[in-house]
Design an enzyme around this catalytic site. Sequence first.
Site, PDB file in Angstrom:
ATOM      1  CG  ASP A   1      -1.988  -1.031   1.204  1.00 23.16           C
ATOM      2  OD1 ASP A   1      -2.235  -1.589   0.123  1.00 23.16           O
ATOM      3  OD2 ASP A   1      -2.583  -1.298   2.270  1.00 23.16           O
ATOM      4  CE  LYS A   2       0.425   8.465  -1.866  1.00 26.23           C
ATOM      5  NZ  LYS A   2      -0.546   9.471  -2.369  1.00 26.23           N
TER       6      LYS A   2
END
Length: 317
Positions: free
Chosen positions: A147-148
């Site tokens: 995930d970012k």
Amino acid sequence: MKREDTSNILKVQFVEITEAHEGQRLDNLLMKLLKGVPKSRIYRIIRKGEVRINKGRCDAKRKLIIGDIVRIPPIRVAEEKEQLPAPAFLKKCLQEGILFEDNAILVINKPAGFAVHGGSGLSTGVIEALREIRPESHFLELVHRLDKETSGCLIIAKKRSALRTLHEYFRGSGVRKNYLALLGGRWEQEKVIVDQPLLKSTNQSIERMVKVSAAGKASKTLFKRLSLLQNATLVEASPFTGRTHQIRVHAAWLGHAIIADDRYGDNETNKKFKKRGYKRLFLHAQKLQFAHPINGELLKIIAPLPSDLQTLLDNEK
């Protein structure tokens, strides 16, 4: 791979397959080369025989070998949008965050705040930044995703053969993954396995959301308590499956969401911790263990906790 120059409407192209694309399926190659062309159109030109391999008709699932000549017919493609150079901070983090590298794979300590790949328009992700830093590299492909806002171990393949093997590992049980997560509140259990099925959905703002649902896919995460702090609990989370947002949703299901998780966390808890300096999701991909995709050597790679999270954690003790 040799390729002719392109424009909005391509001329007939003849693409010679090199090691970089050996073993790749024909349809996947065309989707990469013909960005902006609908999948249905790509499959149609293959089915109609407009795409040829070594002058013969071919199947979309045909795996390419070195020396194949792929004929691509004239086709309209979307104009590529200008891409901004990668931020200097991201480049610096990638250059200094190499955890392991040889001629087949690269493992980096991904910084939080950057997507693993760019989206539409001008955005740039980790893989685009790496290709910008290393223009001489003919093959750099993401093996998996984070995930970012998640930091930590991220594997990039430098050979297609390594990519294929690592994908097989991730589809099965060939990679052991361990994350560090700081959960809100005091979690009194020492160890628990959460096996709640997860279902992808979208909320009103079209953001990707995942929820526990009997209609979802089988999912399994082991949580181990490492430290019981005053208002939080440090745990090691080990996912046995690789569902989107799996650790985050399973932690929330336990009643102890990850601190600073704006999507699945508790708003009041997040507000309290943000006032104390927690600006991003406290989730870090700390450790990967797997057999090297070429020589079979057992690799155990550890990414140190980022200094900002380590400082916050020390202040909690």
